[in-house]
Design a protein around this motif. Structure first.
Motif, short mmCIF file in Angstrom:
data_model
loop_
_atom_site.label_atom_id
_atom_site.label_comp_id
_atom_site.label_asym_id
_atom_site.label_seq_id
_atom_site.Cartn_x
_atom_site.Cartn_y
_atom_site.Cartn_z
N SER A 191 22.70 -1.62 -29.55
CA SER A 191 22.51 -0.51 -30.23
C SER A 191 23.75 -0.07 -30.98
N ILE A 192 24.95 -0.53 -30.34
CA ILE A 192 26.39 -0.30 -30.87
C ILE A 192 27.02 -1.57 -31.16
N GLY A 193 28.08 -1.59 -31.85
CA GLY A 193 28.95 -2.64 -32.27
C GLY A 193 28.50 -3.43 -33.32
N ILE A 194 29.53 -4.44 -33.29
CA ILE A 194 29.32 -5.31 -34.39
C ILE A 194 29.13 -6.88 -34.12
N SER A 195 28.80 -7.73 -35.36
CA SER A 195 28.66 -9.08 -35.01
C SER A 195 29.50 -9.90 -36.14
N HIS A 196 30.25 -10.49 -35.93
CA HIS A 196 30.70 -11.47 -36.97
C HIS A 196 29.60 -12.22 -37.81
N CYS A 197 30.00 -12.69 -38.96
CA CYS A 197 28.88 -13.22 -39.58
C CYS A 197 28.49 -14.58 -39.04
N ALA A 198 29.47 -15.26 -38.43
CA ALA A 198 28.99 -16.70 -38.01
C ALA A 198 27.97 -16.60 -36.86
N SER A 199 27.89 -15.29 -36.21
CA SER A 199 26.60 -15.35 -34.99
C SER A 199 25.40 -15.06 -35.68
N PHE A 200 25.11 -14.78 -37.06
CA PHE A 200 24.01 -14.85 -37.61
C PHE A 200 23.82 -15.62 -38.78
N LEU A 201 24.73 -16.56 -39.08
CA LEU A 201 24.79 -17.37 -40.47
C LEU A 201 23.41 -18.01 -40.32
N ASN A 202 22.96 -18.82 -39.02
CA ASN A 202 22.02 -19.81 -39.13
C ASN A 202 20.75 -18.88 -39.65
N ARG A 203 20.59 -17.45 -39.76
CA ARG A 203 19.51 -16.76 -40.15
C ARG A 203 19.39 -16.73 -41.76
N ILE A 204 20.52 -17.08 -42.21
CA ILE A 204 20.69 -16.43 -43.84
C ILE A 204 20.93 -17.60 -44.85
N TYR A 205 21.37 -18.72 -44.05
CA TYR A 205 21.52 -19.77 -44.93
C TYR A 205 21.04 -21.07 -44.27
N ASN A 206 20.28 -21.88 -45.08
CA ASN A 206 19.66 -23.31 -44.56
C ASN A 206 19.03 -23.13 -43.40
N PHE A 207 18.18 -21.91 -43.30
CA PHE A 207 17.39 -21.95 -42.05
C PHE A 207 16.43 -22.83 -41.64
N SER A 208 15.64 -23.32 -42.86
CA SER A 208 14.92 -24.61 -42.78
C SER A 208 14.75 -25.17 -44.04
N ASN A 209 13.98 -26.34 -44.05
CA ASN A 209 13.66 -27.14 -45.19
C ASN A 209 12.90 -26.31 -46.35
N THR A 210 12.17 -25.52 -45.79
CA THR A 210 11.34 -24.62 -46.58
C THR A 210 11.67 -23.34 -47.07
N SER A 211 12.68 -22.95 -46.21
CA SER A 211 13.19 -21.42 -46.41
C SER A 211 14.59 -21.14 -46.17
#
Ligand code: HEM
Ligand SMILES: *[C@@H]1O[C@H](CO)[C@@H](O)[C@H](O)[C@H]1NC(C)=O
Ligand SMILES: *[C@@H]1O[C@H](CO)[C@@H](O)[C@H](O)[C@H]1NC(C)=O
Ligand SMILES: *[C@@H]1O[C@H](CO)[C@@H](O)[C@H](O)[C@H]1NC(C)=O
Ligand SMILES: *[C@@H]1O[C@H](CO)[C@@H](O)[C@H](O)[C@H]1NC(C)=O
Ligand SMILES: *[C@@H]1O[C@H](CO)[C@@H](O)[C@H](O)[C@H]1NC(C)=O
Ligand SMILES: *[C@@H]1O[C@H](CO)[C@@H](O)[C@H](O)[C@H]1NC(C)=O
Ligand SMILES: *[C@@H]1O[C@H](CO)[C@@H](O)[C@H](O)[C@H]1NC(C)=O
Ligand SMILES: *[C@@H]1O[C@H](CO)[C@@H](O)[C@H](O)[C@H]1NC(C)=O
Ligand SMILES: *[C@@H]1O[C@H](CO)[C@@H](O)[C@H](O)[C@H]1NC(C)=O
Ligand SMILES: *[C@@H]1O[C@H](CO)[C@@H](O)[C@H](O)[C@H]1NC(C)=O
Ligand SMILES: *[C@@H]1O[C@H](CO)[C@@H](O)[C@H](O)[C@H]1NC(C)=O
Ligand SMILES: *[C@@H]1O[C@H](CO)[C@@H](O)[C@H](O)[C@H]1NC(C)=O
Length: 344
Positions: A191-211
């Motif tokens: 509920s507080i604090g931050i994350s670097h992009c690398a920690s959620f990159l898996n969700r926004i690029y190349n997630f799967s071969n369909t999306s």
């Protein structure tokens, strides 16, 4: 009770606690009565300058406790012979607040030399951070002692990854004797604090071969994150996003509301609604701030007791980033050495 009898009785209780290796609220009542307030002052001063140190210290306590127990192993520096926890991928460079612990330790050492462990200072500092960001207060049982071993490989093996699914999260916490409900409760620290992009990159690029994007992440939010985070981001790329976009600086239950709205930032955040029992806990926490806050305080106290060293185990470090016996911190040194055994 007459004073001498009372004194004897208290000494007897203290002995019992030591024999049983438990932590006690007010462990430093006699030996260092200002310890907790000195830590609180150091944390408050650092927070006034940079509010990010509060999430940093709460996370640091978690990362300490999940690796060899809450023994301040996360604070030890690497040496020529050893890569320490703080240089492992989950900690370097994202873990923050080391200088605040050092400042608190200096203040405490000046008042009561070689008395208060770094592990306790970190536990107090995490509590003070919860107070400053969410007005969540609790008493911290203390009497932890500091470990002498810190291995990057153990941080990697024991700290849950942001890509973990529900089963992996439950198992990771179960291995530290924390329940699935406590795992959900403690995830509320996001509920507080931050994350670097690398920690959620898996969700926004190349997630799967369909999306390209994780379908369990709000697509509008994903667009925002893609605009912010280059696809080649590494953990050293200094771009971050708030873990809770609703109330990013307040330790409250809006994190759970975010997860309900597919605004959980990490795979591990959104995973909390992929199993019925976890999802029910998310809903309860989202619906009742008071109930979550008191569960959070209890779970922090429980997390703070994982595999602690007590009595004559370990040592009271003089400098939180090096072991007393010469700054090595590799396996086989330190614990139980006659020169380090407490005389109290
Ligand atoms: C459930 C499993 C958990 C996973 C997978 C996880 C993972 C992460 C990750 C990847 C970050 C961002 C690091 C970065 O890239 O900068 C983070 C931040 C954070 N985590 Fe967790 N975490 C978990 C549980 C916890 C727990 C139990 C706590 C404390 C009780 C906690 C407290 C925090 C805080 C406060 C931040 C923000 C740190 C800052 O702003 O410096 N997390 N976590
Ligand atoms: C320290 O003092 C507090 C407040 O009086 C008390 O609640 C606590 O039990 C004491 N702890 C010890 C170990 O003496
Ligand atoms: C204040 O915070 C900044 C980072 O935001 C840091 O670079 C600086 O050292 C801090 N100053 C003090 C006095 O703590
Ligand atoms: C430990 O490492 C930190 C970061 O590299 C450094 O600032 C600090 O001086 C080191 N501590 C000691 C005692 O060498
Ligand atoms: C650690 O490294 C130092 C030099 O970097 C060396 O003198 C020492 O013998 C090493 N200790 C062990 C236990 O390997
Ligand atoms: C919580 O923080 C406030 C503001 O710094 C402080 O006045 C108060 O004493 C703290 N409460 C506890 C229980 O630490
Ligand atoms: C903090 O919580 C306490 C009760 O735990 C309450 O009395 C106090 O008013 C709260 N402070 C703020 C600033 O909300
Ligand atoms: C969770 O991840 C583990 C390890 O990758 C995998 O074996 C398992 O099938 C996954 N579970 C679910 C429900 O996706
Ligand atoms: C945690 O995992 C380790 C290594 O796999 C194992 O030795 C230990 O017994 C586990 N602890 C619990 C409480 O499950
Ligand atoms: C996505 O995966 C493909 C094939 O593995 C790769 O060629 C491409 O560079 C990846 N794109 C990104 C943004 O990671
Ligand atoms: C897409 O991935 C799935 C498994 O993730 C696989 O079964 C399928 O064959 C893949 N399709 C293509 C076109 O690569
Ligand atoms: C990463 O990608 C950005 C564009 O998205 C580019 O400007 C930058 O040079 C790349 N960095 C590296 C290290 O490849
Ligand atoms: C919220 O939780 C508190 C504490 O557990 C409880 O007393 C209260 O009745 C709950 N409120 C609602 C609306 O359920």
């Amino acid at each position: 009770m007459s004073p001498p009898v009372k004194l004897f009785f208290l000494a007897f209780l203290a002995l019992l606690a030591e024999v049983h290796g438990q932590l006690q609220i007010g462990f430093y009542n006699q030996s260092c009565p200002t310890a907790e307030s000195l830590v609180q002052q150091a944390v408050a001063a650092a927070f006034a300058n940079n509010s990010g140190i509060a999430p940093g210290l709460i996370r640091m306590h978690f990362h300490d406790c999940f690796v060899r127990g809450c023994d301040a192993s996360v604070l030890l520096n690497s040496t020529a012979n050893n890569t320490a926890e703080r240089d492992a991928a989950p900690n370097n460079p994202s873990l923050r607040g080391f200088e605040v612990i050092d400042a608190a330790k200096s203040a405490v050492e000046a008042a009561c030399p070689q008395t208060v462990s770094c592990a306790d200072i970190l536990a107090f500092a995490a509590r003070d951070s919860a107070n400053l960001t969410g007005n969540i207060t609790y008493q911290v049982p203390s009497g932890r002692r500091d470990g002498t071993v810190s291995l990057a490989s153990e941080a990697l093996a024991n700290i849950p990854a942001p890509t973990f699914n529900a089963t992996q999260l439950i198992n990771s916490f179960a291995n530290k004797s924390l329940t699935a409900d406590e795992m959900v409760t403690l995830s509320g620290a996001h509920s507080i604090g931050i994350s670097h992009c690398a920690s959620f990159l898996n969700r926004i690029y190349n997630f799967s071969n369909t999306s390209d994007v994780d379908p369990t992440l709000s697509s509008a939010y994903a667009d925002l994150l893609k605009a912010k985070c280059p696809a080649n981001s590494t953990r050293f790329t200094p771009i971050t996003a708030s873990l809770d976009i609703i109330t990013p600086a307040v330790l409250d239950n809006m994190y759970y509301t975010g997860v309900q709205l597919t605004l959980g930032l990490l795979t591990s955040d959104q995973a909390l609604v992929t199993q019925a029992n976890l999802s029910a806990a998310v809903n309860n926490n989202a619906n009742n701030l008071t109930a979550w806050a008191s569960k959070f305080a209890l779970a922090m106290v429980k997390m703070g007791q994982i595999q602690v060293l007590t009595g004559t185990q370990g040592e009271i470090r003089t400098n939180c980033s090096v072991v007393n016996s010469g700054g090595l911190g590799y396996v086989g040194m330190g614990s139980g050495h006659p020169s380090e055994v407490a005389t109290s």
